[in-house]
Write a protein that holds these residues in place. Structure first.
Motif, mmCIF file in Angstrom:
data_model
loop_
_atom_site.group_PDB
_atom_site.id
_atom_site.type_symbol
_atom_site.label_atom_id
_atom_site.label_comp_id
_atom_site.label_asym_id
_atom_site.label_seq_id
_atom_site.Cartn_x
_atom_site.Cartn_y
_atom_site.Cartn_z
ATOM 1 N N LEU A 129 7.793 -19.938 -2.891
ATOM 2 C CA LEU A 129 6.093 -19.819 -1.540
ATOM 3 C C LEU A 129 6.248 -17.979 -2.227
ATOM 4 N N ILE A 130 4.779 -17.555 -2.238
ATOM 5 C CA ILE A 130 4.522 -16.428 -2.358
ATOM 6 C C ILE A 130 3.538 -16.374 -0.816
ATOM 7 N N TYR A 131 3.045 -14.847 -1.182
ATOM 8 C CA TYR A 131 2.157 -14.526 -0.653
ATOM 9 C C TYR A 131 0.473 -13.264 -1.297
ATOM 10 N N SER A 132 0.162 -13.986 -2.280
ATOM 11 C CA SER A 132 -0.309 -13.093 -3.581
ATOM 12 C C SER A 132 -2.197 -13.201 -3.034
ATOM 13 N N THR A 133 -2.472 -11.961 -3.609
ATOM 14 C CA THR A 133 -3.687 -11.705 -3.153
ATOM 15 C C THR A 133 -5.000 -12.443 -3.079
ATOM 16 N N HIS A 154 9.684 -10.550 -0.259
ATOM 17 C CA HIS A 154 9.920 -10.750 1.072
ATOM 18 C C HIS A 154 11.036 -10.989 1.412
ATOM 19 N N ALA A 155 11.324 -10.246 1.159
ATOM 20 C CA ALA A 155 12.926 -9.233 2.659
ATOM 21 C C ALA A 155 12.372 -7.778 2.974
ATOM 22 N N ASN A 156 11.040 -7.243 1.759
ATOM 23 C CA ASN A 156 10.330 -6.375 1.821
ATOM 24 C C ASN A 156 9.063 -6.182 2.885
ATOM 25 N N ASP A 174 1.487 -3.695 -8.436
ATOM 26 C CA ASP A 174 1.026 -3.533 -10.089
ATOM 27 C C ASP A 174 1.635 -4.693 -10.950
ATOM 28 N N ILE A 175 2.840 -5.329 -9.923
ATOM 29 C CA ILE A 175 3.719 -6.301 -10.144
ATOM 30 C C ILE A 175 3.541 -7.319 -10.010
ATOM 31 N N GLN A 176 3.102 -8.357 -11.546
ATOM 32 C CA GLN A 176 3.074 -10.074 -11.809
ATOM 33 C C GLN A 176 3.942 -10.380 -11.869
ATOM 34 N N ILE A 177 3.840 -11.723 -11.588
ATOM 35 C CA ILE A 177 4.399 -13.093 -11.817
ATOM 36 C C ILE A 177 4.009 -13.893 -12.205
ATOM 37 N N HIS A 186 -0.019 -12.074 -8.384
ATOM 38 C CA HIS A 186 0.308 -10.655 -7.717
ATOM 39 C C HIS A 186 -0.352 -10.486 -6.387
ATOM 40 N N PHE A 187 0.976 -9.729 -5.635
ATOM 41 C CA PHE A 187 1.465 -9.454 -4.779
ATOM 42 C C PHE A 187 0.154 -9.132 -4.071
ATOM 43 N N GLU A 188 0.491 -10.019 -2.805
ATOM 44 C CA GLU A 188 -0.538 -9.044 -1.482
ATOM 45 C C GLU A 188 0.378 -7.908 -0.895
ATOM 46 N N THR A 189 -0.430 -6.478 -0.723
ATOM 47 C CA THR A 189 0.984 -5.568 -0.558
ATOM 48 C C THR A 189 -0.187 -4.548 0.613
#
Length: 212
Positions: A129-133, A154-156, A174-177, A186-189
């Motif tokens: 599971l990821i939290y993406s944009t 996820h830890a962060n 700016d990291i992508q999976i 892209h991660f949601e920040t």
């Protein structure tokens, strides 16, 4: 009932093994297959497909529900061995045998000088599971590098939420999976958007645990 003859020239597997050095690629494959199917003859082992005894490279979507659970458990074995734990103690803890680890980890688990070791990286697929944009979603990861990255993310996220501090997520902006299908995520920040995602969160089955 006695075990059938192993081959035309050798009555048992042991006789075949000792007859000459078995260090060719072909011989090593027969030895590996025999670990899973000790009752089969040489010709039967020769004709076995790799998927019959090694599930490590089987695509996630084609695994059965049980095999998905087993894969996630095998990835736990990988993580702990990469941290320095030995295979026997891990297997004792989770109630599994060596054959389980070999079947689900494939060539990522090997014996060197009598000791079981694992590769530093792998390309085993897993659902995470990821939290993406684009919001919360599950993706099929295709490498240990991406699994570790998602676990770190996820830890962060937990730190950011706990301390109301979005700065710990800056490195992920700016990291992508790239998932197993080649799609980029892209991660949601943004902390406000993460709060919204977490409030509506559902936990899908079979997700890889966020550890690294």
């Amino acid at each position: 009932m006695s075990r059938p003859r192993f081959s035309k020239d050798y009555r048992t597997y042991g006789e075949w093994l000792k007859a000459q050095p078995r260090d060719t690629k072909y011989a090593k494959e027969i030895i590996r297959k025999h670990k899973f199917f000790p009752d089969k003859s040489l010709s039967q082992l020769r004709n076995l497909k790799i998927g019959d005894f090694d599930l490590s490279q089987t695509a996630w979507k084609t695994l059965s529900a049980q095999d998905k659970r087993d894969r996630n458990l095998s990835l736990q074995i990988l993580r702990e061995m990469r941290k320095g734990e030995n295979l026997s103690s891990i297997l004792e803890k989770i109630g599994k045998r060596t054959e389980f680890a070999v079947k689900h980890l494939g060539k990522n688990l090997h014996k060197s000088e009598g000791t079981w070791k694992v590769t530093k990286t792998d390309t085993i697929q897993a659902e995470m599971l990821i939290y993406s944009t684009e919001g919360q979603k599950t993706i099929i990861t295709a490498s240990s590098k991406d699994r570790s990255l998602i676990a770190e993310y996820h830890a962060n996220v937990q730190k950011a939420i706990k301390n109301n501090d979005p700065s710990v997520l800056a490195k992920f902006k700016d990291i992508q999976i790239v998932d197993a299908k080649g799609k980029v995520h892209h991660f949601e920040t943004d902390l406000d958007k993460l709060y919204e995602i977490l409030e509506a969160q559902e936990e899908p089955e079979f997700l890889e645990i966020y550890q690294h």
